[in-house]
Enzyme design. Structure first.
Site, short mmCIF file in Angstrom:
data_model
loop_
_atom_site.label_atom_id
_atom_site.label_comp_id
_atom_site.label_asym_id
_atom_site.label_seq_id
_atom_site.Cartn_x
_atom_site.Cartn_y
_atom_site.Cartn_z
N CYS A 1 133.42 11.02 71.31
CA CYS A 1 132.30 11.85 70.84
C CYS A 1 131.97 12.86 71.94
CB CYS A 1 131.10 11.00 70.43
SG CYS A 1 130.35 10.06 71.77
N ARG B 1 127.49 7.62 70.00
CA ARG B 1 128.35 7.29 68.86
C ARG B 1 129.64 6.55 69.25
NH1 ARG B 1 128.48 13.33 66.75
NH2 ARG B 1 128.33 13.56 69.02
N ASP C 1 125.25 13.59 65.06
CA ASP C 1 124.80 13.30 66.42
C ASP C 1 123.37 12.74 66.34
OD1 ASP C 1 123.92 13.34 69.00
OD2 ASP C 1 124.56 15.40 69.42
P1 4NP Z 1 127.09 11.22 71.69
O1 4NP Z 1 125.62 11.80 71.68
O2 4NP Z 1 128.03 12.41 71.71
O3 4NP Z 1 127.16 10.46 70.42
O4 4NP Z 1 127.22 10.35 72.92
C1 4NP Z 1 125.13 12.73 72.59
C2 4NP Z 1 124.79 12.33 73.85
C3 4NP Z 1 124.27 13.24 74.73
C4 4NP Z 1 124.10 14.55 74.36
C5 4NP Z 1 124.45 14.95 73.09
C6 4NP Z 1 124.98 14.03 72.20
N1 4NP Z 1 123.56 15.47 75.27
O5 4NP Z 1 123.36 16.64 74.88
O6 4NP Z 1 123.27 15.12 76.44
#
Ligand code: 4NP
Length: 149
Positions: free
Chosen positions: A8, A14, A122
């Site tokens: 991800c 995720r 997300d």
């Molecule tokens: P992930 O979610 O891609 O599912 O781990 C996110 C975690 C952090 C961020 C965005 C999405 N961020 O912008 O820091």
């Protein structure tokens, strides 16, 4: 041993869930499951506490995971690379060196919704319900993945 990577953006919300859920559905010595992020923001961090919480609710411990960034070497290590959303998919493919690398990259929700190229939303800016929703989607996708491994 078959090797599967979940990818991800941050590797804290995720893909740690996808890793933990798939791991829970397979025999540990038969398949190696890992996860990574396309961005470097959270390298070394534990999964988001909302992911830890929803996994724990369903009997899965993801607290041994630490975030890492996807690297081009992952194409050599893994047999299948599942992108959790469309932008992760594009960002992985940018790093592909050849047709063999490209063929390893799949959209995870195509397991439940073939050819639709749907993204796992997300949940970072959502509440616990967003994480429940992600857990449910990934549970269904990982059930199918596990049945094919
Ligand atoms: P992930 O979610 O891609 O599912 O781990 C996110 C975690 C952090 C961020 C965005 C999405 N961020 O912008 O820091």
């Amino acid at each position: 041993m078959k090797k599967v990577l979940m990818v991800c953006l941050g590797n804290i919300c995720r893909s740690p869930l996808a890793e933990g859920i798939l791991q829970s559905k397979i025999k540990k010595d038969a398949v190696f499951v890992d996860s990574a992020g396309t961005a470097a923001y959270h390298i070394g961090n534990l999964p988001d506490k909302r992911s830890i919480e929803v996994a724990h609710k369903y009997g899965i411990d993801i607290t041994r995971q630490r975030a890492r960034k996807f690297t081009v070497k992952d194409f050599d290590t893994f047999d299948v690379i599942y992108a959790l959303d469309e932008s992760n998919y594009q960002n992985i493919l940018i790093l592909a060196r050849n047709e063999e690398d490209t063929k390893k990259v799949k959209m995870i929700l195509n397991e439940t919704h073939p050819h639709k190229n749907l993204s796992v939303p997300d949940p970072y800016y959502d509440g616990q319900q967003g994480f429940e929703n992600v857990f449910k989607m990934l549970g269904e996708a990982c059930e199918i993945i596990a049945s094919k491994l």
